[in-house]
Scaffold this active site. Structure first.
Site, short mmCIF file in Angstrom:
data_model
loop_
_atom_site.label_atom_id
_atom_site.label_comp_id
_atom_site.label_asym_id
_atom_site.label_seq_id
_atom_site.Cartn_x
_atom_site.Cartn_y
_atom_site.Cartn_z
N GLU A 22 0.81 -1.21 0.00
CA GLU A 22 0.00 0.00 0.00
C GLU A 22 0.85 1.27 0.00
O GLU A 22 0.42 2.31 -0.52
CB GLU A 22 -0.95 -0.01 1.20
N GLY A 23 2.05 1.21 0.56
CA GLY A 23 2.93 2.37 0.49
C GLY A 23 3.28 2.72 -0.94
O GLY A 23 3.24 3.89 -1.34
N HIS A 24 3.60 1.70 -1.73
CA HIS A 24 3.88 1.94 -3.15
C HIS A 24 2.62 2.42 -3.88
O HIS A 24 2.69 3.32 -4.73
CB HIS A 24 4.38 0.66 -3.83
N GLN A 48 23.04 -1.85 -4.95
CA GLN A 48 22.83 -1.26 -3.63
C GLN A 48 22.81 -2.28 -2.51
O GLN A 48 22.56 -1.93 -1.36
CB GLN A 48 21.56 -0.42 -3.61
N GLY A 134 9.15 7.53 -1.21
CA GLY A 134 8.57 7.53 0.12
C GLY A 134 9.50 8.16 1.14
O GLY A 134 10.73 7.99 1.07
N ASP A 137 12.25 6.10 3.63
CA ASP A 137 13.68 6.09 3.35
C ASP A 137 14.16 7.54 3.30
O ASP A 137 14.52 8.06 2.24
CB ASP A 137 13.96 5.35 2.04
N VAL A 163 3.54 5.46 4.85
CA VAL A 163 2.27 4.77 5.09
C VAL A 163 2.51 3.72 6.16
O VAL A 163 3.49 2.96 6.11
CB VAL A 163 1.74 4.12 3.80
#
Length: 281
Positions: A22-24, A48, A134, A137, A163
């Site tokens: 849901e954050g994405h 990374q 977001g 990070d 979120v």
């Protein structure tokens, strides 16, 4: 990619490593509301990850990701292979000094060089007017903003608030993350100790405390209740991640945390002030 996007209007990019949640979806919906075309990139970036990190086991589910991205409003999904992004002979790494060096930069050597390199490549490939990241990070967001400013890139970097799990959930307040899938429901509930510690620091700040040592201690007192947590850092910082003994009343003041719980590395952060955060210059 650029040919497909030509003359389609304002392009928004949402860079991800997949295993969307849901954050994405929130990032994608924000891009959908502000842009004519929305591109979601899905790429588990090997550059990374450190040699002992979870590149091989990082969760992946492309079919699910495609469904979620489409439902949230994506027009295109860019899912390159590592060999296409880093072909034979590839020898360039992008270093963003200063803001990339403390905290996760110290805990994960080379991590932000990998982030900066892949973000620069994605911005060059897609050429978006806006790219959405977001705030969970927070240091990564700061690195990307510095990269774009220093190299005079055309893309505007948009930070979107973290979120969290719904208040009705047993793990209410836990920042959504693809790596949460490594944790059992009970472990996720216990992982809320991170957000509870951050809120304790917020409360102390709201009560007038500005000494960073005492603010940090308010969070450490909460973390002491979780014996399984191996803390990497809990820091209270001003703008540009500056570590200062005494904070001014700046809306960019932030508290950041990282650590391992049940073998899973988790990060989180929160603003200290409830005042609106100004858009970056």
């Amino acid at each position: 990619m650029q040919t497909a996007l030509a003359s389609r209007g304002r392009v928004g990019l949402v860079p991800t490593m997949g295993f969307l949640h849901e954050g994405h979806a929130t990032l994608i919906r924000r891009a959908r509301a502000e842009c004519d075309v929305v591109v979601v990139s899905i790429f588990v970036n090997p550059m990374q990850f450190g040699p002992t990190e979870d590149l091989a086991t990082y969760p992946r589910d492309l079919d699910r990701d495609l469904a979620l991205a489409g439902a949230a409003g994506a027009d295109f999904v860019f899912h390159p292979e590592a060999a296409a992004m880093y072909p034979a002979g590839f020898s360039t790494r992008v270093e963003v000094s200063g803001v990339s060096e403390p905290l996760d930069g110290a805990a994960r050597p080379g991590h932000f060089a990998g982030v900066a390199t892949v973000v620069l490549k994605l911005l060059n490939i897609v050429q978006p007017e806006r790219a959405y990241f977001g705030e969970k990070d927070w240091q990564q967001l700061a690195v990307v903003r510095r990269l774009v400013a220093d190299l005079n890139l055309r893309s505007e970097i948009v930070g979107v608030p973290t979120v969290r799990a719904d208040e009705e959930a047993a793990h209410a307040g836990l920042a959504l993350s693809s790596r949460n899938s490594y944790l059992s429901p009970e472990q996720q509930r216990r992982a809320t100790v991170l957000s509870r510690a951050l809120r304790a620091v917020q409360a102390a700040y709201a009560g007038g405390e500005r000494d960073t040592g005492r603010l940090r201690q308010a969070g450490l007192d909460v973390l002491a209740s979780e014996p399984e947590l191996a803390l990497d850092y809990l820091v209270v910082v001003g703008p540009d991640l500056r570590d200062v003994p005494q904070l001014s009343d700046d809306p960019l003041n932030r508290v950041l945390i990282a650590g391992r719980l049940f073998g899973v590395r988790l990060i989180d952060n929160m603003p200290l002030s409830t005042a609106p955060v100004p858009a970056p210059a």
